[in-house]
Design an enzyme around this catalytic site. Sequence first.
Site, PDB file in Angstrom:
ATOM      1  N   HIS A 163       0.833  -1.201   0.000  1.00 11.90           N
ATOM      2  CA  HIS A 163       0.000   0.000   0.000  1.00 11.90           C
ATOM      3  C   HIS A 163       0.869   1.253   0.000  1.00 11.90           C
ATOM      4  O   HIS A 163       1.907   1.307   0.670  1.00 11.90           O
ATOM      5  CB  HIS A 163      -0.894   0.034   1.238  1.00 11.90           C
ATOM      6  CG  HIS A 163      -2.136  -0.783   1.105  1.00 11.90           C
ATOM      7  ND1 HIS A 163      -2.973  -0.710   0.014  1.00 11.90           N
ATOM      8  CD2 HIS A 163      -2.711  -1.689   1.958  1.00 11.90           C
ATOM      9  CE1 HIS A 163      -4.006  -1.530   0.187  1.00 11.90           C
ATOM     10  NE2 HIS A 163      -3.863  -2.138   1.359  1.00 11.90           N
ATOM     11  N   CYS A 237       0.455   1.795  -5.772  1.00  7.55           N
ATOM     12  CA  CYS A 237      -0.490   2.627  -6.510  1.00  7.55           C
ATOM     13  C   CYS A 237       0.037   4.048  -6.692  1.00  7.55           C
ATOM     14  O   CYS A 237       0.794   4.548  -5.862  1.00  7.55           O
ATOM     15  CB  CYS A 237      -1.826   2.683  -5.780  1.00  7.55           C
ATOM     16  SG  CYS A 237      -2.657   1.085  -5.662  1.00  7.55           S
ATOM     17  N   ARG A 246       0.070   2.297 -11.567  1.00 14.18           N
ATOM     18  CA  ARG A 246       1.078   1.656 -10.731  1.00 14.18           C
ATOM     19  C   ARG A 246       2.430   2.336 -10.914  1.00 14.18           C
ATOM     20  O   ARG A 246       2.816   2.711 -12.021  1.00 14.18           O
ATOM     21  CB  ARG A 246       1.223   0.174 -11.095  1.00 14.18           C
ATOM     22  CG  ARG A 246      -0.012  -0.660 -10.787  1.00 14.18           C
ATOM     23  CD  ARG A 246      -0.298  -0.756  -9.289  1.00 14.18           C
ATOM     24  NE  ARG A 246      -1.483  -1.553  -9.032  1.00 14.18           N
ATOM     25  CZ  ARG A 246      -2.709  -1.056  -8.933  1.00 14.18           C
ATOM     26  NH1 ARG A 246      -2.895   0.257  -9.071  1.00 14.18           N
ATOM     27  NH2 ARG A 246      -3.731  -1.850  -8.694  1.00 14.18           N
TER      28      ARG A 246
END
Length: 259
Positions: A163, A237, A246
């Site tokens: 993340h 991300c 990405r």
Amino acid sequence: MRQRIVHHGARRRRERRRRAVWVGGELLVTVGVVLLLLVVHQLWWTNREARQGARREVEALEREWERGGGADPGSALQGSREPAGSQEDSGSGGGRDRRADVPYSTIPDLSRAYAVLRIPRLHLRVPVAEGVGKVSVLNKGYVGHYPGTGQPGGVGNFALAGHRNTHGEPFRYVNRLVRGDAVQVETRGAVYTYAVDRTLCQTSARDAGVIGPVPRSALYPSYGYAEPGHYLTLTTCTPEYTSRYRLVVWGKLVSARTR
């Protein structure tokens, strides 16, 4: 003297309008508070919980390795053949670096943490678990290993996801990595050190080429590699607080040291 006539119907209508405005205002305030609490939960509480959980998992892995000792089951840095361009550590003291074509070979259970990722520049130290499921891996603050990609130290591509925002956000600042930065992967029996080599600032979430055995973007073929090697891929991300694209960072293995 003329008496003032009071229209009770009009008074009742005004009273109803005032109540409606009051109730509407209270609802707006309540919704605002709930939304604020949700934002606090996402941006602060999930980070706090995930980071604490990730730190505990790293400590648990280290305790397990200390008790078990020895090399990774079924693997062993048993060869001494070196990846192209690598050099042995000539420093004195401690175990010397040995390059190995035999990686961590035990197949990890899905969602189980089995390694530790360390990035000194980012002051990052987090568990690596098998799989990239949000609930089972990433939302715990872990970094996830893409199933089917290489394992630490092996020929191929050891590809990871994490993340960038919320839930521990371990890859929040991977965009700050520059060529030559060290990225270490620790397992029960070895420490593998990769050096950051290239960065792809933005590509599609469906660009599977970036995690291929020889990583190369399918959308931007000038980004990536053309020959087999010992690669590491970090994906997250981008832009921040979205999952539309990405960001990709690639590294190459430079050393493998037994623990």
